[in-house]
Design a protein around this motif. Structure first.
Motif, short mmCIF file in Angstrom:
data_model
loop_
_atom_site.label_atom_id
_atom_site.label_comp_id
_atom_site.label_asym_id
_atom_site.label_seq_id
_atom_site.Cartn_x
_atom_site.Cartn_y
_atom_site.Cartn_z
N UNK A 192 -2.60 13.82 -2.02
CA UNK A 192 -2.16 12.42 -1.53
C UNK A 192 -3.15 11.47 -2.07
N UNK A 193 -2.74 10.30 -2.22
CA UNK A 193 -3.66 9.26 -2.82
C UNK A 193 -3.10 7.94 -2.26
N UNK A 194 -3.79 7.10 -1.93
CA UNK A 194 -3.26 5.65 -1.67
C UNK A 194 -3.57 4.78 -2.81
N UNK A 237 0.85 -1.19 -0.19
CA UNK A 237 0.20 0.13 -0.07
C UNK A 237 0.89 1.17 -0.14
N UNK A 238 0.85 2.00 -1.26
CA UNK A 238 1.53 2.97 -1.34
C UNK A 238 0.92 4.36 -1.23
N UNK A 239 1.61 5.49 -0.90
CA UNK A 239 0.91 6.73 -0.91
C UNK A 239 1.88 7.59 -1.96
N UNK A 240 1.14 8.17 -2.97
CA UNK A 240 1.72 9.10 -3.95
C UNK A 240 0.88 10.13 -4.05
N UNK A 241 1.54 11.44 -4.50
CA UNK A 241 0.92 12.41 -4.69
C UNK A 241 0.68 12.82 -6.17
#
Length: 119
Positions: A93-95, A84-88
């Motif tokens: 921010x979205x998962x 599970x990654x958080x990226x912009x």
């Protein structure tokens, strides 16, 4: 190179099993095993960055990697890691959920799955 493959799997299995030694559930070869302390695991964070970069290359997106928050490993004929990654995306921010297939002894990585995690 044939000798390195079984040795690497033994090392990876040992690391995961030792990391999970305090957990009551057993480490299962071929099953998914939680990777503890992913925030401080540079290899897992690097795989997360790889996943975002590979997704950007495949789709023309412009996501910016932030961090891996959860990861599990599956040891089979190779190493599969789901994260599970958080990226912009445009500063929001979205998962995301990503799966990376890895053969470290061949310096091989492949993004096999990447999608937004619905809140």
């Amino acid at each position: 190179m044939e000798l390195r493959t079984p040795f690497l799997f033994c090392v990876v299995f040992f690391v995961i099993s030792r990391a999970n030694a305090a957990a009551p559930e057993a480490v299962i070869a071929g099953g998914w095993n939680e990777i503890p302390d992913v925030n401080n695991n540079t290899h897992i964070q690097d795989l997360g960055m790889f996943a975002v970069q590979a997704y950007n290359n495949l789709t023309g997106s412009n996501l910016f990697f932030y961090a891996v928050f959860q990861a599990q490993a599956q040891i089979a004929e190779s190493l599969n890691v789901r994260m599970v990654i958080q990226a912009l995306e445009t500063q929001l921010p979205k998962m995301y959920k990503a799966y990376v297939w890895e053969k470290p002894w061949e310096n091989f990585k492949n993004l096999t799955f990447f999608e937004t995690v619905l809140a």
